[in-house]
Write a protein that holds these residues in place. Structure first.
Motif, PDB file in Angstrom:
ATOM      1  N   VAL A  38      44.818  84.303   6.526  1.00 49.21           N
ATOM      2  CA  VAL A  38      44.126  83.297   7.338  1.00 49.21           C
ATOM      3  C   VAL A  38      44.055  81.980   6.581  1.00 49.21           C
ATOM      4  O   VAL A  38      44.288  80.902   7.137  1.00 49.21           O
ATOM      5  CB  VAL A  38      42.715  83.790   7.716  1.00 49.21           C
ATOM      6  N   ARG A  39      43.743  82.057   5.277  1.00 41.83           N
ATOM      7  CA  ARG A  39      43.711  80.845   4.448  1.00 41.83           C
ATOM      8  C   ARG A  39      45.088  80.179   4.412  1.00 41.83           C
ATOM      9  O   ARG A  39      45.205  78.949   4.513  1.00 41.83           O
ATOM     10  CB  ARG A  39      43.259  81.177   3.019  1.00 41.83           C
ATOM     11  N   SER A  40      46.121  80.973   4.258  1.00 40.85           N
ATOM     12  CA  SER A  40      47.482  80.419   4.202  1.00 40.85           C
ATOM     13  C   SER A  40      47.827  79.712   5.505  1.00 40.85           C
ATOM     14  O   SER A  40      48.452  78.641   5.500  1.00 40.85           O
ATOM     15  CB  SER A  40      48.496  81.542   3.927  1.00 40.85           C
ATOM     16  N   HIS A  41      47.417  80.308   6.624  1.00 43.77           N
ATOM     17  CA  HIS A  41      47.688  79.688   7.925  1.00 43.77           C
ATOM     18  C   HIS A  41      46.935  78.361   8.060  1.00 43.77           C
ATOM     19  O   HIS A  41      47.482  77.371   8.548  1.00 43.77           O
ATOM     20  CB  HIS A  41      47.276  80.653   9.039  1.00 43.77           C
ATOM     21  N   LEU A  42      45.688  78.344   7.596  1.00 40.93           N
ATOM     22  CA  LEU A  42      44.897  77.109   7.646  1.00 40.93           C
ATOM     23  C   LEU A  42      45.519  76.019   6.773  1.00 40.93           C
ATOM     24  O   LEU A  42      45.582  74.851   7.164  1.00 40.93           O
ATOM     25  CB  LEU A  42      43.467  77.385   7.193  1.00 40.93           C
ATOM     26  N   ARG A  43      45.989  76.408   5.599  1.00 44.63           N
ATOM     27  CA  ARG A  43      46.635  75.424   4.717  1.00 44.63           C
ATOM     28  C   ARG A  43      47.906  74.873   5.364  1.00 44.63           C
ATOM     29  O   ARG A  43      48.216  73.682   5.240  1.00 44.63           O
ATOM     30  CB  ARG A  43      46.972  76.058   3.367  1.00 44.63           C
ATOM     31  N   ALA A  44      48.645  75.750   6.044  1.00 52.20           N
ATOM     32  CA  ALA A  44      49.880  75.304   6.707  1.00 52.20           C
ATOM     33  C   ALA A  44      49.568  74.313   7.821  1.00 52.20           C
ATOM     34  O   ALA A  44      50.281  73.315   8.003  1.00 52.20           O
ATOM     35  CB  ALA A  44      50.636  76.508   7.266  1.00 52.20           C
ATOM     36  N   ILE A  45      48.498  74.571   8.582  1.00 48.95           N
ATOM     37  CA  ILE A  45      48.105  73.630   9.635  1.00 48.95           C
ATOM     38  C   ILE A  45      47.668  72.315   9.012  1.00 48.95           C
ATOM     39  O   ILE A  45      48.037  71.238   9.478  1.00 48.95           O
ATOM     40  CB  ILE A  45      46.974  74.222  10.497  1.00 48.95           C
ATOM     41  N   ASN A  46      46.871  72.396   7.942  1.00 48.81           N
ATOM     42  CA  ASN A  46      46.407  71.197   7.259  1.00 48.81           C
ATOM     43  C   ASN A  46      47.580  70.358   6.751  1.00 48.81           C
ATOM     44  O   ASN A  46      47.532  69.123   6.765  1.00 48.81           O
ATOM     45  CB  ASN A  46      45.486  71.590   6.105  1.00 48.81           C
ATOM     46  N   ALA A  47      48.649  71.034   6.326  1.00 47.16           N
ATOM     47  CA  ALA A  47      49.819  70.320   5.811  1.00 47.16           C
ATOM     48  C   ALA A  47      50.532  69.525   6.894  1.00 47.16           C
ATOM     49  O   ALA A  47      51.297  68.605   6.590  1.00 47.16           O
ATOM     50  CB  ALA A  47      50.793  71.309   5.165  1.00 47.16           C
ATOM     51  N   THR A  48      50.308  69.853   8.173  1.00 51.57           N
ATOM     52  CA  THR A  48      50.934  69.085   9.252  1.00 51.57           C
ATOM     53  C   THR A  48      50.269  67.735   9.439  1.00 51.57           C
ATOM     54  O   THR A  48      50.801  66.866  10.129  1.00 51.57           O
ATOM     55  CB  THR A  48      50.860  69.854  10.590  1.00 51.57           C
ATOM     56  N   GLY A  49      49.076  67.557   8.874  1.00 52.52           N
ATOM     57  CA  GLY A  49      48.371  66.295   9.013  1.00 52.52           C
ATOM     58  C   GLY A  49      47.019  66.411   9.689  1.00 52.52           C
ATOM     59  O   GLY A  49      46.393  65.399   9.994  1.00 52.52           O
ATOM     60  N   SER A  51      43.034  67.623   9.590  1.00 51.10           N
ATOM     61  CA  SER A  51      41.977  67.956   8.641  1.00 51.10           C
ATOM     62  C   SER A  51      41.388  69.322   8.953  1.00 51.10           C
ATOM     63  O   SER A  51      41.472  69.814  10.095  1.00 51.10           O
ATOM     64  CB  SER A  51      40.873  66.902   8.696  1.00 51.10           C
ATOM     65  N   PHE A  52      40.757  69.951   7.956  1.00 52.61           N
ATOM     66  CA  PHE A  52      40.132  71.250   8.170  1.00 52.61           C
ATOM     67  C   PHE A  52      38.996  71.152   9.190  1.00 52.61           C
ATOM     68  O   PHE A  52      38.785  72.072   9.984  1.00 52.61           O
ATOM     69  CB  PHE A  52      39.606  71.809   6.842  1.00 52.61           C
ATOM     70  N   SER A  65      29.788  77.106   8.349  1.00 53.27           N
ATOM     71  CA  SER A  65      29.502  78.537   8.265  1.00 53.27           C
ATOM     72  C   SER A  65      30.751  79.407   8.281  1.00 53.27           C
ATOM     73  O   SER A  65      30.703  80.565   7.890  1.00 53.27           O
ATOM     74  CB  SER A  65      28.587  78.958   9.423  1.00 53.27           C
ATOM     75  N   SER A  66      31.893  78.875   8.743  1.00 55.40           N
ATOM     76  CA  SER A  66      33.100  79.697   8.849  1.00 55.40           C
ATOM     77  C   SER A  66      34.182  79.292   7.859  1.00 55.40           C
ATOM     78  O   SER A  66      34.635  80.106   7.054  1.00 55.40           O
ATOM     79  CB  SER A  66      33.664  79.620  10.278  1.00 55.40           C
ATOM     80  N   LEU A  67      34.589  78.030   7.881  1.00 55.24           N
ATOM     81  CA  LEU A  67      35.703  77.618   7.033  1.00 55.24           C
ATOM     82  C   LEU A  67      35.286  77.358   5.596  1.00 55.24           C
ATOM     83  O   LEU A  67      36.065  77.566   4.674  1.00 55.24           O
ATOM     84  CB  LEU A  67      36.371  76.364   7.613  1.00 55.24           C
ATOM     85  N   GLN A  68      34.065  76.899   5.380  1.00 55.86           N
ATOM     86  CA  GLN A  68      33.629  76.610   4.012  1.00 55.86           C
ATOM     87  C   GLN A  68      33.710  77.838   3.102  1.00 55.86           C
ATOM     88  O   GLN A  68      34.391  77.805   2.068  1.00 55.86           O
ATOM     89  CB  GLN A  68      32.197  76.058   4.030  1.00 55.86           C
ATOM     90  N   PRO A  69      33.062  78.962   3.446  1.00 48.43           N
ATOM     91  CA  PRO A  69      33.173  80.134   2.562  1.00 48.43           C
ATOM     92  C   PRO A  69      34.578  80.737   2.554  1.00 48.43           C
ATOM     93  O   PRO A  69      35.003  81.314   1.554  1.00 48.43           O
ATOM     94  CB  PRO A  69      32.157  81.114   3.153  1.00 48.43           C
ATOM     95  N   LEU A  70      35.308  80.583   3.656  1.00 49.27           N
ATOM     96  CA  LEU A  70      36.653  81.143   3.729  1.00 49.27           C
ATOM     97  C   LEU A  70      37.621  80.401   2.819  1.00 49.27           C
ATOM     98  O   LEU A  70      38.406  81.008   2.088  1.00 49.27           O
ATOM     99  CB  LEU A  70      37.157  81.091   5.179  1.00 49.27           C
ATOM    100  N   MET A  71      37.548  79.071   2.824  1.00 44.60           N
ATOM    101  CA  MET A  71      38.514  78.274   2.070  1.00 44.60           C
ATOM    102  C   MET A  71      38.102  78.052   0.623  1.00 44.60           C
ATOM    103  O   MET A  71      38.939  78.128  -0.278  1.00 44.60           O
ATOM    104  CB  MET A  71      38.708  76.912   2.760  1.00 44.60           C
ATOM    105  N   TRP A  72      36.826  77.758   0.386  1.00 43.32           N
ATOM    106  CA  TRP A  72      36.428  77.331  -0.955  1.00 43.32           C
ATOM    107  C   TRP A  72      35.275  78.143  -1.557  1.00 43.32           C
ATOM    108  O   TRP A  72      34.955  77.986  -2.730  1.00 43.32           O
ATOM    109  CB  TRP A  72      36.006  75.851  -0.917  1.00 43.32           C
TER     110      TRP A  72
END
Length: 309
Positions: A38-49, A51-52, A65-72
């Motif tokens: 899931v993190r890898s997919h989010l990073r790939a989307i972020n790389a398209t331009g 923001s998280f 509550s969802s992306l903060q603990p998941l990503m960092w």
């Protein structure tokens, strides 16, 4: 001493018993799944331009509550090792479309380049595309040769692509010699035509073209998905391929890898397509799920299926 009430203990015991029965027949699904994909997919989307925070808004998840603990991670805890299945499905089912970006956003140029190359396979030149979007030819060539392009330009190219992908340039007054030269150059460059790309994944950098389809005896007419499933040699349109993928996931016990091989997709692309279809079904008030799942090492008895219900 336990603070649970008798009714709470009864409910807990019931759920544990049901979990054991489902595990016994191979039907149990852990409510939590590994977080790294899931993190890898989010990073790939972020790389398209994108923001998280924008991604969280698009998929309907609270950022903190969802992306903060998941990503960092949060506080002294690092990034989560597991994530709720529902959250994973929401994220994995999403890939931004061109319409998700503001006009001046700089996005990955891959989808734009694929559309230009696919049109070249059909015989359409970059100069003709530039003319149709009213842009100087040299400026257009420079713009699509960079790593990023504005979302506005990408949408203009996509509109031209949608109009011309199944059109013969000769029918629009382009000379046969010019068309032949463009097609020959596209072939030498190893580019792929429109039928090799799924419209839903064309902008995903990780997407791969479908290049191994068997040349069909019949490739026109209706009910392409049904005819393919019955064994007829037909070329699937993007819509027909989605119907086939949905049927194989929903009504067979084929693995993701087997389904992907049958329809000429990568396992990751097939899985993402299935997640997207389930998410769309939920938005429409329908439900899609794997209705057939039979462990290959054993045959289920009818009473075992009833107990797991």
């Amino acid at each position: 001493m336990s603070t649970r009430t008798p009714s709470m203990r009864a409910a807990h015991n019931h759920m544990q018993a049901r979990r054991r029965r489902l595990k016994a027949i191979g039907q149990w699904e852990d409510p939590y799944v590994p977080a790294e994909p899931v993190r890898s997919h989010l990073r790939a989307i972020n790389a398209t331009g994108m923001s998280f925070r924008a991604i969280a808004d698009r998929v309907g998840l609270p950022h903190d509550s969802s992306l903060q603990p998941l990503m960092w991670g949060r506080g002294k805890w690092g990034p989560a090792e597991k994530v709720k299945r529902e959250t994973a499905e929401l994220v994995l089912a999403y890939w931004p479309t061109l319409h998700d970006f503001q006009d001046d956003a700089l996005i990955d140029v891959t989808g734009t380049q694929r559309r230009v190359q696919a049109l070249a396979v059909r015989g359409w030149s970059r100069n003709e595309i530039a003319r149709r979007i009213r842009m100087r030819e040299d400026n257009f060539r420079k713009a699509i040769s960079k790593d990023r392009v504005t979302a506005y330009l990408a949408r203009q190219v996509a509109a031209v692509y949608d109009e011309l992908w199944n059109q013969d340039p000769v029918d629009h007054g382009i000379s046969r010699n010019a068309v032949a030269r463009i097609r020959a150059n596209a072939e030498r460059s190893g580019w792929h035509g429109p039928l090799a790309w799924d419209d839903e994944t064309l902008d995903e950098p990780a997407a791969v073209p479908v290049t191994d389809a068997v040349e069909p005896i019949a490739s026109e007419g209706e009910n392409l998905a049904a005819r393919w499933l019955l064994g007829e040699s037909v070329v699937l349109t993007s819509e027909a391929r989605k119907e086939v993928v949905a049927h194989l996931f929903e009504w067979t016990n084929d693995t993701t890898e087997e389904i992907a091989e049958k329809v000429g997709m990568t396992p990751a692309a097939a899985e993402a397509s299935w997640h997207r279809m389930k998410r769309q079904a939920r938005l429409e008030g329908r439900r899609m799920w794997r209705r057939v799942y039979v462990p290959r090492e054993r045959t289920l008895k009818q009473n075992e299926m009833e107990e797991a219900a």
